[in-house]
Design a protein around this motif. Structure first.
Motif, PDB file in Angstrom:
ATOM      1  N   ILE A 154     -12.526  -0.983  -9.148  1.00 10.22           N
ATOM      2  CA  ILE A 154     -11.538  -1.672  -8.303  1.00 10.22           C
ATOM      3  C   ILE A 154     -12.244  -2.561  -7.280  1.00 10.22           C
ATOM      4  CG2 ILE A 154      -9.746  -1.330  -6.555  1.00 10.22           C
ATOM      5  CD1 ILE A 154      -8.851   1.155  -8.107  1.00 10.22           C
ATOM      6  N   LEU A 155     -13.309  -2.039  -6.661  1.00 16.15           N
ATOM      7  CA  LEU A 155     -14.064  -2.843  -5.695  1.00 16.15           C
ATOM      8  C   LEU A 155     -14.710  -4.043  -6.370  1.00 16.15           C
ATOM      9  CD1 LEU A 155     -15.755  -0.006  -3.604  1.00 16.15           C
ATOM     10  CD2 LEU A 155     -13.758  -1.398  -2.977  1.00 16.15           C
ATOM     11  N   TYR A 156     -15.236  -3.845  -7.570  1.00 13.59           N
ATOM     12  CA  TYR A 156     -15.814  -4.959  -8.334  1.00 13.59           C
ATOM     13  C   TYR A 156     -14.753  -6.022  -8.617  1.00 13.59           C
ATOM     14  CZ  TYR A 156     -16.810  -7.392 -12.736  1.00 13.59           C
ATOM     15  OH  TYR A 156     -16.940  -8.341 -13.712  1.00 13.59           O
ATOM     16  N   SER A 203      -1.443 -18.128   6.997  1.00 11.60           N
ATOM     17  CA  SER A 203      -1.848 -17.144   7.987  1.00 11.60           C
ATOM     18  C   SER A 203      -1.173 -15.825   7.635  1.00 11.60           C
ATOM     19  CB  SER A 203      -1.430 -17.610   9.386  1.00 11.60           C
ATOM     20  OG  SER A 203      -0.022 -17.757   9.466  1.00 11.60           O
ATOM     21  N   ARG A 204      -1.899 -14.740   7.815  1.00 15.67           N
ATOM     22  CA  ARG A 204      -1.374 -13.385   7.599  1.00 15.67           C
ATOM     23  C   ARG A 204      -0.928 -13.173   6.152  1.00 15.67           C
ATOM     24  NH1 ARG A 204      -1.066 -11.192  12.420  1.00 15.67           N
ATOM     25  NH2 ARG A 204       0.143  -9.412  11.708  1.00 15.67           N
ATOM     26  N   ALA A 205      -1.603 -13.830   5.207  1.00 10.68           N
ATOM     27  CA  ALA A 205      -1.280 -13.623   3.793  1.00 10.68           C
ATOM     28  C   ALA A 205      -1.760 -12.248   3.346  1.00 10.68           C
ATOM     29  CB  ALA A 205      -1.948 -14.703   2.946  1.00 10.68           C
ATOM     30  N   ILE A 206      -1.193 -11.771   2.253  1.00  3.35           N
ATOM     31  CA  ILE A 206      -1.598 -10.476   1.701  1.00  3.35           C
ATOM     32  C   ILE A 206      -3.048 -10.578   1.235  1.00  3.35           C
ATOM     33  CG2 ILE A 206      -1.137  -8.735  -0.058  1.00  3.35           C
ATOM     34  CD1 ILE A 206       1.735  -9.633  -0.106  1.00  3.35           C
ATOM     35  N   SER A 207      -3.850  -9.611   1.591  1.00  2.09           N
ATOM     36  CA  SER A 207      -5.272  -9.655   1.280  1.00  2.09           C
ATOM     37  C   SER A 207      -5.513  -9.480  -0.216  1.00  2.09           C
ATOM     38  CB  SER A 207      -5.998  -8.542   2.033  1.00  2.09           C
ATOM     39  OG  SER A 207      -5.639  -7.283   1.478  1.00  2.09           O
ATOM     40  N   PRO A 208      -6.676  -9.925  -0.709  1.00  4.19           N
ATOM     41  CA  PRO A 208      -7.018  -9.712  -2.112  1.00  4.19           C
ATOM     42  C   PRO A 208      -7.001  -8.238  -2.509  1.00  4.19           C
ATOM     43  CG  PRO A 208      -8.487 -11.333  -1.152  1.00  4.19           C
ATOM     44  CD  PRO A 208      -7.683 -10.760  -0.016  1.00  4.19           C
ATOM     45  N   GLU A 209      -7.429  -7.352  -1.593  1.00  3.33           N
ATOM     46  CA  GLU A 209      -7.449  -5.920  -1.917  1.00  3.33           C
ATOM     47  C   GLU A 209      -6.051  -5.411  -2.267  1.00  3.33           C
ATOM     48  OE1 GLU A 209     -11.050  -6.754   0.547  1.00  3.33           O
ATOM     49  OE2 GLU A 209      -8.934  -7.303   0.662  1.00  3.33           O
ATOM     50  N   VAL A 210      -5.076  -5.756  -1.445  1.00  2.77           N
ATOM     51  CA  VAL A 210      -3.707  -5.302  -1.706  1.00  2.77           C
ATOM     52  C   VAL A 210      -3.149  -5.966  -2.959  1.00  2.77           C
ATOM     53  CG1 VAL A 210      -1.329  -5.475  -0.856  1.00  2.77           C
ATOM     54  CG2 VAL A 210      -3.112  -4.588   0.630  1.00  2.77           C
ATOM     55  N   GLN A 211      -3.451  -7.249  -3.150  1.00  3.46           N
ATOM     56  CA  GLN A 211      -2.953  -7.936  -4.345  1.00  3.46           C
ATOM     57  C   GLN A 211      -3.479  -7.277  -5.615  1.00  3.46           C
ATOM     58  OE1 GLN A 211      -2.548 -12.320  -4.336  1.00  3.46           O
ATOM     59  NE2 GLN A 211      -3.636 -12.255  -2.382  1.00  3.46           N
ATOM     60  N   VAL A 212      -4.760  -6.937  -5.629  1.00  5.15           N
ATOM     61  CA  VAL A 212      -5.345  -6.294  -6.806  1.00  5.15           C
ATOM     62  C   VAL A 212      -4.729  -4.915  -7.044  1.00  5.15           C
ATOM     63  CG1 VAL A 212      -7.470  -5.252  -7.716  1.00  5.15           C
ATOM     64  CG2 VAL A 212      -7.509  -7.577  -6.777  1.00  5.15           C
ATOM     65  N   LEU A 213      -4.579  -4.128  -5.984  1.00  6.74           N
ATOM     66  CA  LEU A 213      -3.976  -2.799  -6.140  1.00  6.74           C
ATOM     67  C   LEU A 213      -2.535  -2.892  -6.625  1.00  6.74           C
ATOM     68  CD1 LEU A 213      -5.328  -0.854  -3.032  1.00  6.74           C
ATOM     69  CD2 LEU A 213      -5.996  -0.562  -5.430  1.00  6.74           C
ATOM     70  N   ALA A 214      -1.795  -3.843  -6.099  1.00  8.32           N
ATOM     71  CA  ALA A 214      -0.400  -4.005  -6.522  1.00  8.32           C
ATOM     72  C   ALA A 214      -0.328  -4.358  -8.006  1.00  8.32           C
ATOM     73  CB  ALA A 214       0.278  -5.084  -5.680  1.00  8.32           C
ATOM     74  N   ALA A 215      -1.192  -5.282  -8.451  1.00  7.87           N
ATOM     75  CA  ALA A 215      -1.180  -5.684  -9.856  1.00  7.87           C
ATOM     76  C   ALA A 215      -1.610  -4.537 -10.766  1.00  7.87           C
ATOM     77  CB  ALA A 215      -2.098  -6.891 -10.061  1.00  7.87           C
ATOM     78  N   LEU A 216      -2.684  -3.825 -10.382  1.00  7.86           N
ATOM     79  CA  LEU A 216      -3.117  -2.685 -11.195  1.00  7.86           C
ATOM     80  C   LEU A 216      -2.039  -1.617 -11.258  1.00  7.86           C
ATOM     81  CD1 LEU A 216      -6.859  -2.227 -10.107  1.00  7.86           C
ATOM     82  CD2 LEU A 216      -5.965  -3.342 -12.166  1.00  7.86           C
TER      83      LEU A 216
END
Length: 346
Positions: free
Chosen positions: A46-48, A64-77
């Motif tokens: 996930i970190l990779y 500004s204040r967009a959803i971070s890549p971390e949350v976007q990846v977790l949501a998609a997974l």
């Protein structure tokens, strides 16, 4: 080091101040087991993935204040591996169902863009020789570069009265033509075909078909739904000798790799598993989600994960043989298969 994940404020607007949101989501506070069970992959992968997609995801959300890549990846997974925009999963990472949907769209587009990086059919001499050796160790079938199949993923009926997406089993689907190597790594994945097309038509219209025309050494293996070609070995229909029978056994055992690979993909990415329901999207978006899952499959395999750890074990469906017209027969391919049987299976 804890990775802070910023949460979009619009979820407070959507749900009001009483809605439970999280100001920060700390991956280090989540157990490895939770990441694996809720998002389908171990922490390191996930970190990779976050770092792989970070730049592109940030470009897509230059607000500004967009959803971070971390949350976007977790949501998609979470969606890919569960098949639904569950409220509980949104609560876990602190976003609404609507935001989850946008995250899935963003991540899917970026993964599709990266498909050429992760899904490639290398035919250089060293790759070819490695493929020959790996496939021959499976069941003794020589000269194999990959195994070919066309699979169906159920989708909702398109709004139009287009019947081209109704497959031979009577449900709407997109067809995906796959080629994989002996490890289950995808060498080709074309996911945009209407489910009503015959496998042979998909092959003849595919980008892969053009690549195969100039192949001078080796072949793919396809089941009885495909025509015999110099670059595509198929089973012998009604084998009459022990050598032909041994050829068919080796062919079946080797070709099964592509079936196992797709079953493993469906099991890990339950949004593709027709037994759990169908994709609630247009054919175009469903095809993109399917290709994104194929990219994730290869990325995880290249990161050291087992392709078949989550494989389902139901029996394989036996394909019906192609009814080939005499004028469509390839005499050179028939001679090549006879020589192959005589040299390696007699």
């Amino acid at each position: 080091m804890a990775i802070p994940i910023a949460i979009l404020d619009c979820d407070l607007l959507l749900h009001g101040r009483g809605h439970k949101t999280l100001d920060r989501f700390d991956l280090d506070s989540v157990s490895d087991n939770t990441l694996l069970t809720q998002f389908g992959f171990p922490r390191d992968f996930i970190l990779y993935l976050v770092e792989l997609l970070r730049e592109a995801l940030c470009r897509r959300t230059q607000r500004s204040r967009a959803i971070s890549p971390e949350v976007q990846v977790l949501a998609a997974l979470g969606f890919y591996t569960s098949g639904s925009f569950q409220t509980s999963m949104g609560d876990m990472i602190g976003i609404s169902q609507a935001s989850m949907s946008r995250c899935v769209s963003n991540v899917t587009r970026v993964l599709v863009e990266k498909a050429p990086q992760f899904i490639t059919f290398n035919r250089d001499p060293s790759s070819r020789e490695q493929s020959f050796q790996e496939f021959q160790r499976v069941a003794g079938f020589p000269g194999v570069l990959g195994v070919l199949d066309c699979v169906q993923v159920a989708i909702k009926a398109p709004n139009s009265e287009d019947s081209s997406y109704v497959n031979k089993k009577g449900f709407h689907s997109v067809a995906c033509q796959l080629v994989c190597d002996a490890r289950g790594l995808l060498l080709s994945a074309e996911t945009h075909w209407p489910g009503g097309l015959q496998d042979t038509i998909v092959l003849e219209r595919s980008a892969l078909y053009k690549q195969l025309q100039d192949m001078e050494e080796g072949w793919l293996l396809g089941d009885g739904r495909y025509p015999l070609r110099k670059w595509l070995m198929t089973p012998v229909d009604c084998p009459e000798s022990p050598a032909k029978f041994r050829y068919n056994l080796a062919h079946t055992a080797t070709h099964e790799i592509v079936d196992r690979t797709f079953r493993a993909i469906q099991t890990r990415f339950r949004c593709l598993d027709g037994t759990k329901g169908y994709l609630q999207y247009s054919p175009e978006r469903s095809s993109a989600i399917l290709l994104a899952c194929c990219v994730l499959h290869n990325a995880s395999l290249q990161s050291g994960l087992d392709a078949w750890t989550l494989e389902r074990t139901e029996p394989l469906e036996q394909p019906s043989s192609l009814k080939q017209r005499p004028e469509d027969r390839d005499s050179q391919a028939e001679d090549l298969r006879k020589q192959l049987i005589l040299k390696h299976f007699s």
